[in-house]
Design a protein around this motif. Structure first.
Motif, PDB file in Angstrom:
ATOM      1  N   PRO A 156     -15.080 -63.952 -74.446  1.00 55.37           N
ATOM      2  CA  PRO A 156     -16.498 -63.599 -74.273  1.00 55.37           C
ATOM      3  C   PRO A 156     -16.990 -63.787 -72.842  1.00 55.37           C
ATOM      4  N   ARG A 157     -16.235 -64.535 -72.039  1.00 56.77           N
ATOM      5  CA  ARG A 157     -16.637 -64.676 -70.636  1.00 56.77           C
ATOM      6  C   ARG A 157     -16.312 -63.394 -69.860  1.00 56.77           C
ATOM      7  N   ARG A 158     -15.375 -62.640 -70.348  1.00 57.23           N
ATOM      8  CA  ARG A 158     -14.968 -61.409 -69.674  1.00 57.23           C
ATOM      9  C   ARG A 158     -15.629 -60.176 -70.294  1.00 57.23           C
ATOM     10  N   VAL A 159     -15.608 -60.119 -71.630  1.00 60.82           N
ATOM     11  CA  VAL A 159     -16.170 -58.981 -72.353  1.00 60.82           C
ATOM     12  C   VAL A 159     -17.385 -59.462 -73.133  1.00 60.82           C
ATOM     13  N   GLN A 160     -18.517 -58.801 -72.913  1.00 57.14           N
ATOM     14  CA  GLN A 160     -19.755 -59.229 -73.548  1.00 57.14           C
ATOM     15  C   GLN A 160     -20.269 -58.170 -74.519  1.00 57.14           C
ATOM     16  N   ALA A 161     -21.346 -58.529 -75.222  1.00 60.49           N
ATOM     17  CA  ALA A 161     -21.823 -57.718 -76.337  1.00 60.49           C
ATOM     18  C   ALA A 161     -22.283 -56.332 -75.924  1.00 60.49           C
ATOM     19  N   ASN A 162     -22.725 -56.162 -74.676  1.00 57.00           N
ATOM     20  CA  ASN A 162     -23.259 -54.873 -74.251  1.00 57.00           C
ATOM     21  C   ASN A 162     -22.232 -54.034 -73.497  1.00 57.00           C
ATOM     22  N   ASP A 163     -20.943 -54.327 -73.694  1.00 56.73           N
ATOM     23  CA  ASP A 163     -19.874 -53.620 -72.987  1.00 56.73           C
ATOM     24  C   ASP A 163     -19.233 -52.563 -73.890  1.00 56.73           C
ATOM     25  N   ARG A 164     -18.392 -51.754 -73.281  1.00 57.18           N
ATOM     26  CA  ARG A 164     -17.532 -50.837 -74.036  1.00 57.18           C
ATOM     27  C   ARG A 164     -16.086 -51.099 -73.648  1.00 57.18           C
ATOM     28  N   VAL A 165     -15.179 -50.950 -74.619  1.00 51.96           N
ATOM     29  CA  VAL A 165     -13.755 -51.220 -74.403  1.00 51.96           C
ATOM     30  C   VAL A 165     -12.957 -50.037 -74.960  1.00 51.96           C
ATOM     31  N   PHE A 166     -12.068 -49.511 -74.129  1.00 56.65           N
ATOM     32  CA  PHE A 166     -11.201 -48.396 -74.549  1.00 56.65           C
ATOM     33  C   PHE A 166      -9.758 -48.831 -74.377  1.00 56.65           C
ATOM     34  N   ILE A 167      -8.952 -48.666 -75.437  1.00 53.08           N
ATOM     35  CA  ILE A 167      -7.539 -49.068 -75.411  1.00 53.08           C
ATOM     36  C   ILE A 167      -6.684 -47.851 -75.753  1.00 53.08           C
ATOM     37  N   MET A 190       1.281 -54.215 -85.732  1.00 49.18           N
ATOM     38  CA  MET A 190       0.119 -53.319 -85.663  1.00 49.18           C
ATOM     39  C   MET A 190      -1.095 -53.955 -86.333  1.00 49.18           C
ATOM     40  N   ALA A 191      -0.878 -54.722 -87.394  1.00 49.65           N
ATOM     41  CA  ALA A 191      -1.997 -55.367 -88.085  1.00 49.65           C
ATOM     42  C   ALA A 191      -2.727 -56.336 -87.160  1.00 49.65           C
ATOM     43  N   ALA A 192      -1.976 -57.025 -86.283  1.00 50.29           N
ATOM     44  CA  ALA A 192      -2.608 -57.962 -85.346  1.00 50.29           C
ATOM     45  C   ALA A 192      -3.478 -57.207 -84.343  1.00 50.29           C
ATOM     46  N   VAL A 193      -2.999 -56.057 -83.862  1.00 46.67           N
ATOM     47  CA  VAL A 193      -3.786 -55.243 -82.931  1.00 46.67           C
ATOM     48  C   VAL A 193      -5.048 -54.739 -83.632  1.00 46.67           C
ATOM     49  N   ARG A 194      -4.893 -54.299 -84.877  1.00 46.68           N
ATOM     50  CA  ARG A 194      -6.050 -53.819 -85.635  1.00 46.68           C
ATOM     51  C   ARG A 194      -7.109 -54.910 -85.779  1.00 46.68           C
ATOM     52  N   ASP A 195      -6.694 -56.121 -86.078  1.00 43.98           N
ATOM     53  CA  ASP A 195      -7.650 -57.211 -86.259  1.00 43.98           C
ATOM     54  C   ASP A 195      -8.387 -57.528 -84.965  1.00 43.98           C
ATOM     55  N   ILE A 196      -7.678 -57.447 -83.839  1.00 40.27           N
ATOM     56  CA  ILE A 196      -8.334 -57.704 -82.546  1.00 40.27           C
ATOM     57  C   ILE A 196      -9.400 -56.648 -82.284  1.00 40.27           C
ATOM     58  N   VAL A 197      -9.078 -55.373 -82.570  1.00 38.78           N
ATOM     59  CA  VAL A 197     -10.042 -54.297 -82.338  1.00 38.78           C
ATOM     60  C   VAL A 197     -11.261 -54.453 -83.245  1.00 38.78           C
ATOM     61  N   VAL A 239     -15.918 -50.312 -79.327  1.00 38.85           N
ATOM     62  CA  VAL A 239     -14.490 -50.491 -79.073  1.00 38.85           C
ATOM     63  C   VAL A 239     -13.744 -49.300 -79.691  1.00 38.85           C
ATOM     64  N   MET A 240     -12.866 -48.717 -78.897  1.00 40.25           N
ATOM     65  CA  MET A 240     -12.101 -47.564 -79.381  1.00 40.25           C
ATOM     66  C   MET A 240     -10.643 -47.724 -78.990  1.00 40.25           C
ATOM     67  N   LEU A 241      -9.734 -47.503 -79.954  1.00 41.18           N
ATOM     68  CA  LEU A 241      -8.303 -47.570 -79.694  1.00 41.18           C
ATOM     69  C   LEU A 241      -7.676 -46.244 -80.085  1.00 41.18           C
TER      70      LEU A 241
END
Length: 846
Positions: A93-104, A140-147, A156-158
């Protein structure tokens, strides 16, 4: 191209031009991207790296992602350990905050074990037992849970392009389609995972783009949208343009939407985009609606009118090609849009060639060929073939195998349309389409492969139904109702048409769970037609109930099937309804007359607009049914003439199946018209039946072989010289019909066997033995029918005859009484009632 520019300006006045006010708000605090590829392997796997590097550049240059926040792991850096570390950083949360967008974006190798998927890292220990070392893989399940749960950003979009990438999706599939304003979409949460393959397929590379097919398509569409659309480019926009390559789109949180590009962005080269030269508000407001087919046409018309053809001719031509594709998408049922699409493609192709754009010209040729193929009609298949030949000069099997396979599929469809019979179409076109499928199997998306399998199956229906059914079953193994309900329902209908009869019923009923009259009126109507065909052909079940269900469905379907857009199905639907009305049980004289009147009207309506030379098979079918109706009306000479006309329109070589079925009908009407019944008068009917049986033997059609044998038995049993041949044909029918598989035909054959034993033993030394065998046959048949049915009345009457021949008056009286009472109760066949009462009076007097 000036002529087509005029087309583009036609609808400008129809587009509401209202600037969209974003209030100067940039909806994200900042943006983060993680692009990962394993491109250290052999066999051209650098396509993985090319894909993520291009996407990363697009995010930075076109979508405003800060360069320092875009992490690319490639060229051996994408170890499983490093992948886990970078994903964990996105959870901080120090790097990615609630008002951000993340693309993987992930372009990795994948494997499945016991239903669970794994992304493989770039490690030197890859082998058959790589998962013994946790450093080599990421579940893959671990990646899904993180997203879904770990990353604190609001959007967040993967996107994942790996073998078996669909394993990462384990719930309902959805499509991002928020109705909220862009501002509201920006504030509401959004989570999406798009997989380029399903859980059982390998990733596909694009030979011409040197990338994976899925990620390469996303990148090219993102480039187009950010170049030509002023305004926020959303996940919905990207999905609308790249949908065909997204095997599994999963959007578990879709209240908002991922926003890619900002209005009036200065993040990309102003010289590169033509949008800087146009009125931002007009262009933006029109392109906001670009995902709706008809409105997308208007949006592209606006864009084309605002792009200077002289200053940017190539961009103008590309947009014109997009407009042609938009018209193509709406061409079905719209002759005007079809004509516009053709006009645009024909204008664009020479321009592309003259400007050295061979690939764009080839693509336009392929689209034009598809357009001609879709339209059908005289001359159109020939034009489609010419287009595909021209396109394949560029798209060769060696240089562009994927595009070659696609054009080959359309080529095959056009060749099939150019043939005068379904058997010829299958003989010539099926091998072409098979070649396309074999080459495309590991290169196209699973959905596109299913489309090709469906096309091949359609070619083979009624020619090789077993092989056709296999094609449809293979396609259904790829397409699920959850993933693509409309295509799944179409495949269910196709499989039903290949299986026919009772086996088809569950598939057409399954299609009706998707195709409802409210949601898909035309597809619903076609499904009702297919269901009626299956009910009509079903050898089991209650024939009266089947007939009435078919009639109800066809009557409802008629208004939704139009003569102008599908003459053949419009005709076939009416002819089938007429046939069902003619064949329904006629217990009530008034109802029987009403049915025959309705059938007569339908057949007259059909005949008024049919062309025998252009549509010989439907024309012949209509005349076969007309022959049945005339026979019921007592017009025997006219009935024979109608059947002979139907036969004359067909060729045994070109139309073997319709020709065979028409011979059967001709044989039936000739037999019923013969008088007196003798070997000589029945000879023409026997010849017609034997001709049908011969074709059935050649085609291996056991249904028709058995049915023709049953009809031959009934014909030959009407004169003494034919008894032995009749017995052999009856036994041939019974070798195929069983009480379980074809109960109605089995009963008819068993009763016929009893009838033959009865008459062949008359006035011979074996009369008693023959009569006892006849009784056994009739009793077996009686045990298989309903107690109060027309079949029961007939069998009881036949048993009365045999017992009377044996002077067993008690049993004769019992069966004649039952025959009379059942026939009276049903209001069926007054002749049976009269003859039974006559025999009862004779027994009483005796």
């Amino acid at each position: 191209m000036t002529v087509t520019l005029a087309l583009a300006t036609l609808a400008l006045s129809d587009v509401a031009i209202k600037p969209i006010d974003y209030g100067g708000t940039h909806f994200y605090r900042t943006s983060h991207a993680l692009c990962i590829a394993d491109d250290v392997g052999p066999n051209g796997e650098s396509a993985f790296g090319n894909s993520v590097r291009t996407l990363a550049a697009d995010l930075i240059d076109r979508c405003g992602f800060p360069r320092e926040n875009v992490v690319v792991l490639d060229r051996g850096q994408a170890t499983a350990t490093r992948i886990r570390q970078e994903l964990e950083r996105l959870e901080d949360p120090r790097r990615v905050q609630a008002n951000d967008r993340v693309f993987i974006a992930l372009a990795l190798h994948g494997e499945v074990d016991s239903g669970s998927g794994f992304f493989l890292g770039a490690t030197p220990t890859k082998n058959a037992t790589h998962r013994t070392n946790p450093d080599d893989y990421v579940p893959m399940a671990a990646v899904r849970d993180i997203v879904l749960k770990g990353i604190p950003a609001k959007h967040v979009m993967l996107v994942s392009d790996a073998c078996y990438a669909g394993s990462i999706v384990d719930e309902g599939v959805g499509v991002p389609s928020p109705n909220a304003s862009v501002k509201d979409q920006a504030q509401l949460p959004f989570r999406a995972i798009w997989a380029g393959t399903d859980a059982v397929s390998a990733a596909i590379t694009n030979d011409s783009l040197k990338s994976t097919r899925f990620l390469g398509r996303l990148s090219s569409e993102l480039e187009f949208l950010t170049k030509y659309k002023q305004g926020w480019v959303t996940a919905k926009d990207l999905f609308g343009r790249a949908r065909s390559e997204i095997a599994l789109p999963w959007t578990p949180v879709a209240r908002g939407s991922f926003l890619f590009a900002v209005p009036k962005s200065a993040l990309y080269d102003e010289q590169e985009t033509l949008a800087d030269t146009v009125n931002d508000a007009r262009l933006q407001s029109s392109l906001e609606i670009c995902n709706e087919k008809l409105l997308r046409i208007k949006a592209l018309q606006v864009l084309l009118a605002l792009v200077d053809e002289k200053k940017a001719p190539l961009d103008h031509a590309r947009i014109l090609g997009e407009l042609g594709s938009a018209y193509f998408d709406t061409a079905k049922g719209s002759d005007a849009n079809a004509a516009l699409a053709i006009g645009i493609y024909r204008s664009v192709i020479p321009f592309m060639r003259s400007h050295g754009q061979a690939e764009l010209a080839a693509r336009a040729l392929a689209n034009l060929g598809s357009m001609y193929s879709m339209l059908g009609g005289p001359g159109d298949p020939a034009r489609a073939i010419d287009c595909m030949k021209e396109a394949q000069r560029y798209y060769t099997r060696e240089s562009h195998p994927l595009e070659w396979a696609r054009t080959q599929a359309t080529f095959a469809k056009a060749v099939a349309q150019s043939q005068s019979s379904s058997s010829e179409a299958a003989r010539i076109a099926a091998p072409m389409l098979t070649q396309a499928i074999e080459l495309a199997r590991n290169k196209v998306s699973s959905n596109e492969l299913a489309i090709m399998l469906n096309e091949l199956g359609i070619l083979l229906v009624n020619v090789d139904d077993t092989q056709a059914a296999s094609c449809f079953e293979s396609a259904l193994a790829i397409v699920s109702e959850r993933n693509d309900a409309e295509f799944w329902a179409k495949l269910q209908n196709s499989l039903g048409r290949a299986l026919k009869g009772i086996k088809a019923l569950p598939h057409h009923r399954a299609a009706l769970t998707v195709f409802t009259e409210d949601s898909f009126p035309e597809a619903w109507a076609y499904t009702q037609f297919f269901l009626a065909e299956a009910l009509f052909d079903s050898p089991t079940g209650d024939s009266e109930s089947n007939s009435e269900e078919a009639i109800r469905g066809l009557r409802k379907a008629l208004p939704h099937i139009h003569r102008e857009t599908d003459q053949i199905t419009w005709t076939s639907c009416r002819v089938l309804l007429a046939d069902c009305l003619i064949r329904r049980p006629m217990f009530d004289l008034k109802a029987a007359n009403e049915s025959m009147t309705e059938a007569d009207h339908l057949l007259s309506e059909v005949e008024s607009g049919m062309d025998k030379d252009r549509e010989p098979e439907p024309w012949a079918h209509a005349h076969v049914v007309t022959s049945r109706l005339l026979m019921l009306q007592g017009k025997k000479v006219e009935a024979v003439a109608a059947a002979q006309q139907a036969l004359a329109a067909l060729s045994e070589e070109k139309n073997p199946i319709p020709w065979m079925m028409t011979q059967l009908q001709l044989g039936e009407v000739l037999a019923k018209s013969a008088s007196p019944r003798s070997q000589q008068t029945m000879a023409p009917a026997v010849i017609a039946m034997r001709a049908a049986q011969s074709v059935a033997n050649r085609l291996g059609n056991k249904d028709v072989i058995a049915y023709a044998s049953l009809l031959l038995a009934s014909i030959q049993a009407s004169y003494p010289e034919g008894y032995e041949a009749a017995r052999q044909d009856c036994l041939k029918a019974l070798s195929y019909y069983t009480r379980e598989s074809h109960p109605r035909n089995w009963v008819a054959a068993k009763s016929m066997e009893g009838f033959i034993w009865f008459w062949s033993g008359e006035n011979t030394a074996h009369q008693r033995e023959s009569d006892e065998k006849a009784i056994q046959c009739h009793l077996e048949a009686l045990a298989a029918v309903e107690e109060n049915s027309e079949s029961a009345a007939l069998i009881h009457f036949n048993l009365g005859q045999v017992y009377l021949d044996l002077s067993d008056f008690k049993n004769a009286r019992e069966h004649y009484t039952l025959a009379r009472d059942i026939a009276k109760r049903l209001g069926y066949n007054p002749t049976i009632v009269e003859r039974a009462e006559s025999e009862l009076r004779r027994i009483k007097s005796t």
